[in-house]
Design a protein around this motif. Structure first.
Motif, mmCIF file in Angstrom:
data_model
loop_
_atom_site.group_PDB
_atom_site.id
_atom_site.type_symbol
_atom_site.label_atom_id
_atom_site.label_comp_id
_atom_site.label_asym_id
_atom_site.label_seq_id
_atom_site.Cartn_x
_atom_site.Cartn_y
_atom_site.Cartn_z
ATOM 1 N N UNK A 8 84.290 52.308 -38.292
ATOM 2 C CA UNK A 8 83.539 51.077 -38.054
ATOM 3 C C UNK A 8 84.396 49.862 -38.385
ATOM 4 N N UNK A 9 83.983 48.741 -37.838
ATOM 5 C CA UNK A 9 84.566 47.453 -38.207
ATOM 6 C C UNK A 9 83.765 46.908 -39.381
ATOM 7 N N UNK A 144 94.783 52.651 -37.236
ATOM 8 C CA UNK A 144 94.343 53.217 -35.970
ATOM 9 C C UNK A 144 95.411 54.147 -35.416
ATOM 10 N N UNK A 145 95.074 55.411 -35.193
ATOM 11 C CA UNK A 145 96.023 56.371 -34.643
ATOM 12 C C UNK A 145 96.295 56.058 -33.178
ATOM 13 N N UNK A 164 99.243 51.700 -25.727
ATOM 14 C CA UNK A 164 98.167 51.363 -24.813
ATOM 15 C C UNK A 164 96.832 51.455 -25.528
ATOM 16 N N UNK A 165 96.005 50.432 -25.373
ATOM 17 C CA UNK A 165 94.694 50.402 -26.014
ATOM 18 C C UNK A 165 93.602 50.584 -24.979
ATOM 19 N N UNK A 171 87.335 47.601 -28.401
ATOM 20 C CA UNK A 171 86.025 47.154 -28.861
ATOM 21 C C UNK A 171 85.747 47.539 -30.308
ATOM 22 N N UNK A 172 86.296 48.670 -30.763
ATOM 23 C CA UNK A 172 85.887 49.241 -32.046
ATOM 24 C C UNK A 172 86.868 49.010 -33.186
ATOM 25 N N UNK A 173 87.992 48.333 -32.930
ATOM 26 C CA UNK A 173 88.971 48.085 -33.979
ATOM 27 C C UNK A 173 89.435 46.625 -33.943
ATOM 28 N N UNK A 174 90.125 46.230 -34.988
ATOM 29 C CA UNK A 174 90.660 44.868 -35.061
ATOM 30 C C UNK A 174 91.762 44.626 -34.041
#
Length: 205
Positions: A8-9, A144-145, A164-165, A171-174
């Motif tokens: 979660x953020x 984040x892996x 690549x994101x 949406x779910x990470x910083x």
């Protein structure tokens, strides 16, 4: 141990700075649902120990000087979003890769290139860590892996790599809002570090 799958953020509620340490209070309803004193939670990829729970959905952790010097946690302010992940229980599915929560250094976002439904992000890596970053290998960025899409060792500005994101990560990470210039915590693959150590330790047994 963690896997780099952000749960979660969270939100920084407060910081207290001392001469050689700090205390960080973070809201995270998901990661605190079953949290207890002494549990480990990764905050932007940094393994921290719960020392207090000022509210049912929040926790406080002490941050030592070593951590403040090696990570971005010292720059956090109330209201900042942070990536949160609980330690992985024994026998759980390994969704990302082996992440210790021991940050190796701080990188910097240098460019973002939008795609159809994803973005390619290029990150400057400290020269001392560049040798551990390999194309198609794993790296943890702010906890984040991610899979390394390309390495750029010949860049005159210094070594960097690209990842690549996908929409979920955006949406779910910083990392979805990390603009060029943003500093990010980096943890390289621990297996690469152990292999190097074995090869350079002189063959002692």
């Amino acid at each position: 141990m963690f896997t780099g799958i952000v749960e979660e953020l969270g939100e920084v509620l407060g910081t207290e700075s001392g001469p050689s340490s700090a205390r960080l209070t973070v809201r995270g309803p998901v990661v605190t649902a079953d949290a207890r004193h002494g549990d480990s939670i990764a905050v932007n990829g940094v393994c921290l120990t719960i020392t207090d729970q000022p509210a049912p959905d929040a926790f406080t952790a002490d941050v030592m000087l070593e951590t403040l010097e090696r990570t971005t946690l010292g720059g956090l302010r109330p209201g900042d979003p942070v990536n949160l992940e609980r330690a992985v229980p024994a026998g759980a599915r390994l969704g990302g890769h082996v992440v210790q929560g021991h940050v190796d250094g701080v990188g910097r976002v240098v460019a973002r290139t939008p795609g159809d439904r994803w973005e390619t992000v290029r990150i400057e890596v400290p020269a001392a860590l560049a040798r551990y970053v390999a194309e198609k290998g794993s790296v943890a960025v702010d906890g984040t892996s991610l899979t390394v899409a390309a390495v750029h060792d010949d860049d005159p500005a210094g070594p960097s790599f690209s990842v690549g994101l996908i929409p979920t990560t955006l949406a779910a990470t910083t990392l979805g809002r990390a603009a060029p210039g943003a500093r990010v915590n980096l943890e390289v693959d621990v297996i690469a570090k152990y292999v190097e150590r074995l090869l350079t330790a002189g063959g002692a047994s």
